[in-house]
Design a protein around this motif. Structure first.
Motif, PDB file in Angstrom:
ATOM      1  N   MET A 131     -10.598  40.125  -6.627  1.00  0.00           N
ATOM      2  CA  MET A 131      -9.809  40.279  -7.845  1.00  0.00           C
ATOM      3  C   MET A 131     -10.544  40.892  -9.037  1.00  0.00           C
ATOM      4  O   MET A 131      -9.919  41.503  -9.901  1.00  0.00           O
ATOM      5  N   LEU A 132     -11.861  40.750  -9.122  1.00  0.00           N
ATOM      6  CA  LEU A 132     -12.570  41.195 -10.323  1.00  0.00           C
ATOM      7  C   LEU A 132     -12.410  42.681 -10.652  1.00  0.00           C
ATOM      8  O   LEU A 132     -12.134  43.024 -11.808  1.00  0.00           O
ATOM      9  N   PRO A 133     -12.556  43.583  -9.694  1.00  0.00           N
ATOM     10  CA  PRO A 133     -12.390  44.994 -10.057  1.00  0.00           C
ATOM     11  C   PRO A 133     -10.997  45.310 -10.613  1.00  0.00           C
ATOM     12  O   PRO A 133     -10.860  46.047 -11.598  1.00  0.00           O
ATOM     13  N   THR A 134      -9.984  44.723 -10.014  1.00  0.00           N
ATOM     14  CA  THR A 134      -8.615  44.941 -10.478  1.00  0.00           C
ATOM     15  C   THR A 134      -8.413  44.357 -11.870  1.00  0.00           C
ATOM     16  O   THR A 134      -7.816  44.991 -12.743  1.00  0.00           O
ATOM     17  N   MET A 135      -8.906  43.140 -12.079  1.00  0.00           N
ATOM     18  CA  MET A 135      -8.728  42.506 -13.383  1.00  0.00           C
ATOM     19  C   MET A 135      -9.463  43.274 -14.468  1.00  0.00           C
ATOM     20  O   MET A 135      -8.947  43.481 -15.565  1.00  0.00           O
ATOM     21  N   ARG A 136     -10.660  43.739 -14.169  1.00  0.00           N
ATOM     22  CA  ARG A 136     -11.409  44.526 -15.150  1.00  0.00           C
ATOM     23  C   ARG A 136     -10.625  45.796 -15.510  1.00  0.00           C
ATOM     24  O   ARG A 136     -10.483  46.134 -16.681  1.00  0.00           O
ATOM     25  N   GLU A 137     -10.117  46.454 -14.494  1.00  0.00           N
ATOM     26  CA  GLU A 137      -9.339  47.680 -14.704  1.00  0.00           C
ATOM     27  C   GLU A 137      -8.107  47.410 -15.570  1.00  0.00           C
ATOM     28  O   GLU A 137      -7.745  48.212 -16.427  1.00  0.00           O
ATOM     29  N   ASP A 155     -16.249  42.667 -18.660  1.00  0.00           N
ATOM     30  CA  ASP A 155     -16.569  42.036 -17.370  1.00  0.00           C
ATOM     31  C   ASP A 155     -16.463  40.520 -17.467  1.00  0.00           C
ATOM     32  O   ASP A 155     -15.911  39.863 -16.580  1.00  0.00           O
ATOM     33  N   ASP A 156     -16.990  39.952 -18.539  1.00  0.00           N
ATOM     34  CA  ASP A 156     -16.933  38.497 -18.724  1.00  0.00           C
ATOM     35  C   ASP A 156     -15.495  38.020 -18.881  1.00  0.00           C
ATOM     36  O   ASP A 156     -15.110  36.977 -18.340  1.00  0.00           O
ATOM     37  N   MET A 157     -14.687  38.777 -19.623  1.00  0.00           N
ATOM     38  CA  MET A 157     -13.271  38.416 -19.774  1.00  0.00           C
ATOM     39  C   MET A 157     -12.577  38.422 -18.411  1.00  0.00           C
ATOM     40  O   MET A 157     -11.783  37.524 -18.110  1.00  0.00           O
ATOM     41  N   ALA A 158     -12.866  39.415 -17.597  1.00  0.00           N
ATOM     42  CA  ALA A 158     -12.259  39.494 -16.262  1.00  0.00           C
ATOM     43  C   ALA A 158     -12.654  38.291 -15.425  1.00  0.00           C
ATOM     44  O   ALA A 158     -11.813  37.700 -14.734  1.00  0.00           O
ATOM     45  N   ARG A 159     -13.942  37.913 -15.478  1.00  0.00           N
ATOM     46  CA  ARG A 159     -14.405  36.743 -14.710  1.00  0.00           C
ATOM     47  C   ARG A 159     -13.682  35.473 -15.145  1.00  0.00           C
ATOM     48  O   ARG A 159     -13.238  34.682 -14.319  1.00  0.00           O
ATOM     49  N   VAL A 160     -13.581  35.284 -16.448  1.00  0.00           N
ATOM     50  CA  VAL A 160     -12.915  34.084 -16.982  1.00  0.00           C
ATOM     51  C   VAL A 160     -11.438  34.092 -16.593  1.00  0.00           C
ATOM     52  O   VAL A 160     -10.886  33.068 -16.189  1.00  0.00           O
ATOM     53  N   TYR A 161     -10.813  35.226 -16.703  1.00  0.00           N
ATOM     54  CA  TYR A 161      -9.391  35.336 -16.379  1.00  0.00           C
ATOM     55  C   TYR A 161      -9.146  35.007 -14.909  1.00  0.00           C
ATOM     56  O   TYR A 161      -8.268  34.204 -14.571  1.00  0.00           O
ATOM     57  N   VAL A 189       0.561  31.406 -19.555  1.00  0.00           N
ATOM     58  CA  VAL A 189      -0.851  31.534 -19.930  1.00  0.00           C
ATOM     59  C   VAL A 189      -1.186  33.000 -20.203  1.00  0.00           C
ATOM     60  O   VAL A 189      -1.866  33.326 -21.179  1.00  0.00           O
ATOM     61  N   ARG A 190      -0.705  33.891 -19.357  1.00  0.00           N
ATOM     62  CA  ARG A 190      -0.977  35.326 -19.534  1.00  0.00           C
ATOM     63  C   ARG A 190      -0.510  35.807 -20.903  1.00  0.00           C
ATOM     64  O   ARG A 190      -1.218  36.529 -21.594  1.00  0.00           O
ATOM     65  N   ARG A 191       0.682  35.377 -21.293  1.00  0.00           N
ATOM     66  CA  ARG A 191       1.239  35.828 -22.575  1.00  0.00           C
ATOM     67  C   ARG A 191       0.347  35.413 -23.748  1.00  0.00           C
ATOM     68  O   ARG A 191       0.158  36.174 -24.683  1.00  0.00           O
ATOM     69  N   VAL A 192      -0.212  34.218 -23.669  1.00  0.00           N
ATOM     70  CA  VAL A 192      -1.095  33.754 -24.744  1.00  0.00           C
ATOM     71  C   VAL A 192      -2.415  34.513 -24.698  1.00  0.00           C
ATOM     72  O   VAL A 192      -2.895  35.011 -25.726  1.00  0.00           O
ATOM     73  N   LEU A 193      -2.999  34.647 -23.516  1.00  0.00           N
ATOM     74  CA  LEU A 193      -4.299  35.304 -23.400  1.00  0.00           C
ATOM     75  C   LEU A 193      -4.242  36.799 -23.724  1.00  0.00           C
ATOM     76  O   LEU A 193      -5.191  37.362 -24.255  1.00  0.00           O
TER      77      LEU A 193
END
Length: 196
Positions: A131-137, A155-161, A189-193
């Protein structure tokens, strides 16, 4: 199924017998997890359920945990890979998460037992790898809108997400939520973040 970075002997084999045996062992573990904790399973139970010998088991897997990890990966990682391929943080997130959650629908006990198993940490690492590459993108354009240009921060935001969503999904599975409920909670949660 995609290739996962997981233990397993004869994993490269294309011999139909080896493939059938591997499937029988994986299916046996998934069946047994409906009624037994992963730590309570033993090789004798697994081979009996699969209809193979101990010798054949050890030709395919080093130990019980290696098989449990492969069974878990076969069960959930392919679903995460499909999710990652079509994932858009801004479009149909709720429906996408609900579809991902259908992989455990009707198999809650087995899923919770995997979450509580010794292989859970390695399985989580594999989910993050997928999931990390997709989330970062997906986060990159948003972060630019927010004025965040530090790639390490993205990158850190993607990891946390990814980690947070994975924990939310696991908690929902423990609570017996339907896939639709899991999708709704993840979307809230997504809407808030994402500041919507």
């Amino acid at each position: 199924m995609s290739e996962h970075i997981l233990p397993g002997r004869r994993s490269e084999s294309t011999d139909p017998r080896a493939l059938r045996t591997r499937k029988a062992l994986v299916d046996a573990v998934l069946t047994l997890l409906n009624d037994h904790d992963a730590t309570d399973l033993n090789v004798s139970q697994i081979v009996k359920e699969a209809g193979v010998s101990r010798q054949v088991f050890y030709q395919h897997f080093e130990d019980r945990d290696a098989l449990i990890l492969v069974a878990a990966a076969d069960w959930v990682l392919d679903a995460y890979e499909r999710f990652a391929e079509r994932f858009s943080i801004d479009q149909n997130f709720e429906a996408s998460v609900a579809e991902l959650a259908t992989v455990v629908a009707g198999k809650t006990e087995a899923a919770v037992r995997l979450i509580d198993s010794p292989v859970h940490t390695v399985l989580d690492e594999e989910v993050h790898r997928v999931m990390l590459p997709t989330m970062r993108e997906q986060l990159l354009p948003r972060s630019q809108e927010w004025g965040v240009t530090d790639s390490q921060l993205v990158d850190d935001m993607a990891r946390v997400y990814v980690a947070g969503m994975q924990r939310l999904i696991e908690q929902c599975v423990r609570e017996g939520c339907t896939p639709e409920e899991i999708g709704r909670r993840a979307e809230a949660v997504r809407r808030v973040l994402i500041r919507e």
